[in-house]
Each structure stands twice: as structure tokens, then as C-alpha cells.
Design a protein around this motif. Sequence first.
Motif, short mmCIF file in Angstrom:
data_model
loop_
_atom_site.label_atom_id
_atom_site.label_comp_id
_atom_site.label_asym_id
_atom_site.label_seq_id
_atom_site.Cartn_x
_atom_site.Cartn_y
_atom_site.Cartn_z
N ASP A 170 0.83 -1.20 0.00
CA ASP A 170 0.00 0.00 0.00
C ASP A 170 0.88 1.26 0.00
OD1 ASP A 170 -2.94 1.18 0.84
OD2 ASP A 170 -1.31 2.26 1.84
N THR A 171 1.90 1.27 0.84
CA THR A 171 2.80 2.43 0.95
C THR A 171 3.59 2.64 -0.34
OG1 THR A 171 2.95 2.11 3.35
CG2 THR A 171 4.65 3.48 2.32
N ILE A 172 4.05 1.56 -0.97
CA ILE A 172 4.76 1.68 -2.25
C ILE A 172 3.86 2.37 -3.27
CG2 ILE A 172 5.69 0.41 -4.23
CD1 ILE A 172 6.60 -1.78 -2.19
N ILE A 173 2.60 1.96 -3.31
CA ILE A 173 1.67 2.49 -4.31
C ILE A 173 1.23 3.92 -3.99
CG2 ILE A 173 -0.65 2.19 -5.29
CD1 ILE A 173 -0.09 -0.89 -5.03
N ARG A 174 0.89 4.19 -2.74
CA ARG A 174 0.38 5.51 -2.37
C ARG A 174 1.47 6.57 -2.21
NH1 ARG A 174 -5.03 5.54 -0.01
NH2 ARG A 174 -5.75 3.41 0.27
N GLU A 175 2.65 6.13 -1.77
CA GLU A 175 3.74 7.08 -1.51
C GLU A 175 4.92 6.75 -2.42
OE1 GLU A 175 4.00 8.23 2.77
OE2 GLU A 175 2.59 6.55 3.01
N ASN A 176 5.84 5.92 -1.94
CA ASN A 176 6.93 5.43 -2.79
C ASN A 176 7.66 4.30 -2.08
OD1 ASN A 176 9.24 6.50 -1.27
ND2 ASN A 176 8.59 8.52 -2.03
N ILE A 177 8.52 3.63 -2.81
CA ILE A 177 9.19 2.45 -2.26
C ILE A 177 10.18 2.80 -1.16
CG2 ILE A 177 11.00 2.29 -4.03
CD1 ILE A 177 10.52 -0.86 -3.79
N GLU A 178 10.82 3.97 -1.24
CA GLU A 178 11.79 4.35 -0.21
C GLU A 178 11.10 4.51 1.15
OE1 GLU A 178 11.87 5.72 -3.33
OE2 GLU A 178 13.77 4.77 -3.92
N ILE A 179 9.93 5.14 1.15
CA ILE A 179 9.17 5.29 2.40
C ILE A 179 8.78 3.91 2.93
CG2 ILE A 179 6.99 6.12 3.40
CD1 ILE A 179 7.28 8.58 1.52
N SER A 180 8.33 3.03 2.04
CA SER A 180 7.95 1.68 2.44
C SER A 180 9.14 0.93 3.02
CB SER A 180 7.36 0.92 1.25
OG SER A 180 6.82 -0.30 1.66
N MET A 181 10.32 1.04 2.37
CA MET A 181 11.51 0.37 2.87
C MET A 181 11.90 0.88 4.25
SD MET A 181 13.60 0.13 -0.78
CE MET A 181 15.15 0.48 -0.07
N ASN A 182 11.85 2.20 4.45
CA ASN A 182 12.21 2.78 5.75
C ASN A 182 11.25 2.34 6.85
OD1 ASN A 182 14.45 4.15 4.78
ND2 ASN A 182 13.27 5.99 4.29
N LYS A 183 9.99 2.18 6.50
CA LYS A 183 8.96 1.81 7.49
C LYS A 183 8.95 0.32 7.83
CE LYS A 183 4.63 4.34 7.72
NZ LYS A 183 3.41 4.72 7.01
N TYR A 184 9.14 -0.53 6.82
CA TYR A 184 8.82 -1.95 7.01
C TYR A 184 9.99 -2.92 6.90
CZ TYR A 184 4.09 -0.20 6.76
OH TYR A 184 2.94 0.50 7.00
N ASN A 185 11.15 -2.50 6.42
CA ASN A 185 12.27 -3.44 6.34
C ASN A 185 12.75 -3.82 7.73
OD1 ASN A 185 12.70 -4.09 3.67
ND2 ASN A 185 14.10 -2.40 3.29
N GLY A 186 13.16 -5.09 7.86
CA GLY A 186 13.79 -5.52 9.12
C GLY A 186 12.88 -6.21 10.07
#
Length: 186
Positions: A170-186
Motif C-alpha cells: 500500500d505504501t509503495i503504491i500511495r507514496e513510494n518504495i523508499e518510504i515503504s523500505m524505511n517503514k517496514y524493512n527488518g
Amino acid sequence: MYIVVGLGNPGKQYDKTRHNVGFNVIDILAKEYDISVTKIKHKALIGEGRIGSEKVLLVKPQTYMNLSGETLIDIYQYYKVDLSNIIVVYDDIDLDVGKLRIRTKGSGGTHNGMRSITKCLGSTDFPRVRVGVSKPRPGQDLADFVLSKFRKEEAIDLENGLEKAYRAVDTIIRENIEISMNKYNG
């Protein structure tokens, strides 16, 4: 337009197995956004809808894991989207159950579904969301392991991971992949 492909194997015997977490994430997205993933096209179950202002195609290949690329190349050629708008969700044995690793690109590694996709697309330059399913026990056959169901004690971590994976897409689509990576990786 975004194409979200969840990898898995078709058939009841593969429901809720480690190899089918991609299908599970597609099911959550479908429920969340009221998208019916029942149309058979491109050797897949597909459903069209919206996430935010973006048109999306949710995809569950029906070719079995090792031939997932056949579905994706067909869809890619038909819809003519940019590779950066194709998001592949799949299982990763190198991550603990429920952990995520989101990347903008990368090799297929040892995952046969991803190997098929990168071979058919001729590229590794597309986003992916890997969902941890843990490693087999010493001496356990890898194929048997990924086709096994999760243990009861893994249920909460799995549920949390699937929830995070759907939110990451959802975050990749609505915002961008960098935000998604910062939020959900790990």
C-alpha cells in the motif's frame, strides 16, 4: 497502473503453506480494497481495482511457482507498464517468520519463482516484498519445508508479517518504495 503479483502454488493442498505467503498477501489486499481476484486471464487469477488514486491489478499466477515468469511476461506485454510498477510478493527462507525485506531490484537468488520471473522479463529491475518464512531444520529437505504449513507457535509472527506486507505494498503504491523500505524493512 500497478501490478501486484503474489507468488504461490494453486490448489487446496498448498493453502497456508510457507511458499504461498504471496497469495496470502494478495488475499489481504483484495479484502481490504474490495477487489475480486476471480477472473482467469494470463494463466492467473486476477482482479482489477484501486488503491488510493492508482489503478491496480492483483495477480495470483496459476502456473505453479517454478513457471511464475510465464504469467508475468504475458501480463507485462499486455499492460505495458513500467517495470518499477510491478511489485512481486514472495516467501524468503533467509528471514525469520514475519520479517520483511523490501527492495527496488535484485536477483532471483535461490527462489525458483523469482528465477523464472527474472528470466522471462529479462530484468531484475522491479520492486519486491519478501516475507520471511524461516529456514528448514538441519537435514530437512528445502522443497518439503517450503511446502509445509506454519507451526502454531509461528502464527502470530506470520499474521503480523502478512499485515505489514500488505501495508508495505500500500505504501509503495500511495507514496513510494523508499518510504515503504524505511517503514517496514527488518
